[in-house]
Scaffold this motif. Sequence first.
Motif, PDB file in Angstrom:
ATOM      1  N   LEU A   1      -1.543  33.110 -55.542  1.00 49.50           N
ATOM      2  CA  LEU A   1      -1.774  31.672 -55.600  1.00 49.50           C
ATOM      3  C   LEU A   1      -1.522  31.152 -54.184  1.00 49.50           C
ATOM      4  CD1 LEU A   1      -2.372  29.064 -57.140  1.00 49.50           C
ATOM      5  CD2 LEU A   1       0.054  28.950 -57.725  1.00 49.50           C
ATOM      6  N   ALA A   2      -2.595  30.999 -53.421  1.00 52.25           N
ATOM      7  CA  ALA A   2      -2.483  30.493 -52.055  1.00 52.25           C
ATOM      8  C   ALA A   2      -2.305  28.987 -52.105  1.00 52.25           C
ATOM      9  CB  ALA A   2      -3.732  30.857 -51.253  1.00 52.25           C
ATOM     10  N   TYR A   3      -1.487  28.462 -51.200  1.00 50.36           N
ATOM     11  CA  TYR A   3      -1.274  27.025 -51.145  1.00 50.36           C
ATOM     12  C   TYR A   3      -1.310  26.562 -49.690  1.00 50.36           C
ATOM     13  CZ  TYR A   3       3.491  28.174 -49.738  1.00 50.36           C
ATOM     14  OH  TYR A   3       4.575  28.662 -49.059  1.00 50.36           O
ATOM     15  N   ARG A   4      -1.502  25.270 -49.534  1.00 54.00           N
ATOM     16  CA  ARG A   4      -1.417  24.641 -48.226  1.00 54.00           C
ATOM     17  C   ARG A   4      -0.924  23.216 -48.434  1.00 54.00           C
ATOM     18  NH1 ARG A   4      -7.803  23.547 -46.627  1.00 54.00           N
ATOM     19  NH2 ARG A   4      -8.136  21.865 -48.134  1.00 54.00           N
ATOM     20  N   LYS A   5      -0.392  22.646 -47.386  1.00 50.37           N
ATOM     21  CA  LYS A   5       0.032  21.248 -47.439  1.00 50.37           C
ATOM     22  C   LYS A   5      -1.088  20.450 -46.806  1.00 50.37           C
ATOM     23  CE  LYS A   5       4.764  22.602 -47.619  1.00 50.37           C
ATOM     24  NZ  LYS A   5       5.504  23.563 -46.863  1.00 50.37           N
ATOM     25  N   GLY A   6      -1.801  19.703 -47.634  1.00 46.23           N
ATOM     26  CA  GLY A   6      -2.956  18.945 -47.174  1.00 46.23           C
ATOM     27  C   GLY A   6      -2.724  17.452 -47.249  1.00 46.23           C
ATOM     28  N   ALA A   7      -3.766  16.707 -46.978  1.00 49.90           N
ATOM     29  CA  ALA A   7      -3.706  15.239 -47.019  1.00 49.90           C
ATOM     30  C   ALA A   7      -3.334  14.744 -48.413  1.00 49.90           C
ATOM     31  CB  ALA A   7      -5.045  14.659 -46.589  1.00 49.90           C
ATOM     32  N   ARG A   8      -3.704  15.503 -49.460  1.00 46.40           N
ATOM     33  CA  ARG A   8      -3.413  15.104 -50.841  1.00 46.40           C
ATOM     34  C   ARG A   8      -2.088  15.690 -51.327  1.00 46.40           C
ATOM     35  NH1 ARG A   8      -8.933  17.210 -53.492  1.00 46.40           N
ATOM     36  NH2 ARG A   8      -8.330  18.967 -52.202  1.00 46.40           N
ATOM     37  N   GLY A   9      -1.282  16.217 -50.416  1.00 47.85           N
ATOM     38  CA  GLY A   9      -0.036  16.872 -50.794  1.00 47.85           C
ATOM     39  C   GLY A   9      -0.279  18.369 -50.924  1.00 47.85           C
ATOM     40  N   LEU A  10       0.444  19.010 -51.809  1.00 47.89           N
ATOM     41  CA  LEU A  10       0.304  20.445 -52.010  1.00 47.89           C
ATOM     42  C   LEU A  10      -1.032  20.750 -52.686  1.00 47.89           C
ATOM     43  CD1 LEU A  10       2.069  22.954 -51.485  1.00 47.89           C
ATOM     44  CD2 LEU A  10       2.846  22.785 -53.848  1.00 47.89           C
ATOM     45  N   GLU A  11      -1.792  21.671 -52.113  1.00 48.53           N
ATOM     46  CA  GLU A  11      -3.079  22.091 -52.674  1.00 48.53           C
ATOM     47  C   GLU A  11      -3.049  23.595 -52.895  1.00 48.53           C
ATOM     48  OE1 GLU A  11      -6.087  18.931 -50.550  1.00 48.53           O
ATOM     49  OE2 GLU A  11      -5.662  20.800 -49.486  1.00 48.53           O
ATOM     50  N   VAL A  12      -3.807  24.054 -53.904  1.00 48.78           N
ATOM     51  CA  VAL A  12      -3.895  25.483 -54.204  1.00 48.78           C
ATOM     52  C   VAL A  12      -5.349  25.942 -54.136  1.00 48.78           C
ATOM     53  CG1 VAL A  12      -1.777  25.585 -55.586  1.00 48.78           C
ATOM     54  CG2 VAL A  12      -3.954  25.038 -56.699  1.00 48.78           C
ATOM     55  N   LEU A  13      -5.519  27.197 -53.766  1.00 49.57           N
ATOM     56  CA  LEU A  13      -6.852  27.781 -53.659  1.00 49.57           C
ATOM     57  C   LEU A  13      -7.169  28.538 -54.946  1.00 49.57           C
ATOM     58  CD1 LEU A  13      -9.301  28.357 -51.785  1.00 49.57           C
ATOM     59  CD2 LEU A  13      -8.134  30.488 -51.166  1.00 49.57           C
ATOM     60  N   LEU A  14      -8.261  28.155 -55.598  1.00 51.37           N
ATOM     61  CA  LEU A  14      -8.704  28.825 -56.814  1.00 51.37           C
ATOM     62  C   LEU A  14     -10.108  29.356 -56.610  1.00 51.37           C
ATOM     63  CD1 LEU A  14      -7.511  26.261 -59.516  1.00 51.37           C
ATOM     64  CD2 LEU A  14      -6.298  28.280 -58.657  1.00 51.37           C
ATOM     65  N   VAL A  15     -10.456  30.382 -57.395  1.00 46.97           N
ATOM     66  CA  VAL A  15     -11.793  30.973 -57.327  1.00 46.97           C
ATOM     67  C   VAL A  15     -12.476  30.866 -58.681  1.00 46.97           C
ATOM     68  CG1 VAL A  15     -11.205  32.531 -55.430  1.00 46.97           C
ATOM     69  CG2 VAL A  15     -10.923  33.322 -57.786  1.00 46.97           C
ATOM     70  N   HIS A  16     -13.792  30.737 -58.638  1.00 41.20           N
ATOM     71  CA  HIS A  16     -14.601  30.676 -59.854  1.00 41.20           C
ATOM     72  C   HIS A  16     -15.289  32.023 -60.014  1.00 41.20           C
ATOM     73  CE1 HIS A  16     -18.052  29.693 -62.438  1.00 41.20           C
ATOM     74  NE2 HIS A  16     -17.229  28.799 -62.956  1.00 41.20           N
ATOM     75  N   PRO A  17     -15.185  32.663 -61.181  1.00 40.03           N
ATOM     76  CA  PRO A  17     -15.803  33.978 -61.361  1.00 40.03           C
ATOM     77  C   PRO A  17     -17.323  33.923 -61.284  1.00 40.03           C
ATOM     78  CG  PRO A  17     -14.883  33.185 -63.433  1.00 40.03           C
ATOM     79  CD  PRO A  17     -14.513  32.188 -62.381  1.00 40.03           C
ATOM     80  N   GLY A  18     -17.894  34.911 -60.630  1.00 43.11           N
ATOM     81  CA  GLY A  18     -19.337  34.992 -60.517  1.00 43.11           C
ATOM     82  C   GLY A  18     -19.949  35.671 -61.731  1.00 43.11           C
TER      83      GLY A  18
END
Length: 167
Positions: A18-35
């Motif tokens: 669960l990758a995260y970053r601190k962005g303009a909207r606060g804490l954000e997470v990187l999600l993937v959509h299955p192909g």
Amino acid sequence: MAALKKTSRRLMMSAGILAYRKGARGLEVLLVHPGGPFWRKKDDGAWSIPKGEIDAAEAPEQVARREFVQELGPSASIGPLRPLGEIRQRGGKRVIAFAGEGHFEPAALTSNTFDIEWPPRSGRRQSFPEVDRAEWFDIEFARTKMLSAQVELLDRLLAIAAESDGK
């Protein structure tokens, strides 16, 4: 028969990040959509953390790091990982998850692919990306996008973030 059971159990275990970053909207997470064709029209409740199956000889953290790059591409980077523990998905698959600060531009997505017979019973094999989209979401929106069993990982990440802020 015992060998069959052992193999089945092994295939039911994955590791992911669960990758995260601190962005303009606060804490954000990187999600993937299955192909692939089965997921094409599904959105809410279909997104996931990048993850993959653990082989008996592999360490979960190494599998998680490998799958992160395979599903996102070589431009994806992840910092030190912290364990988020294990969850069980609806189909019985267990996922060992880690959290780490990540850097990734979704437009740079270059996922590995898989082949299946498509359309079913056509005798033709087609190749599809394992992941067809990746996106950064704020925590509350991520709750609506993720597989229901993985939502618990967001709460665990928030607990780690609160603990870090309190230091």
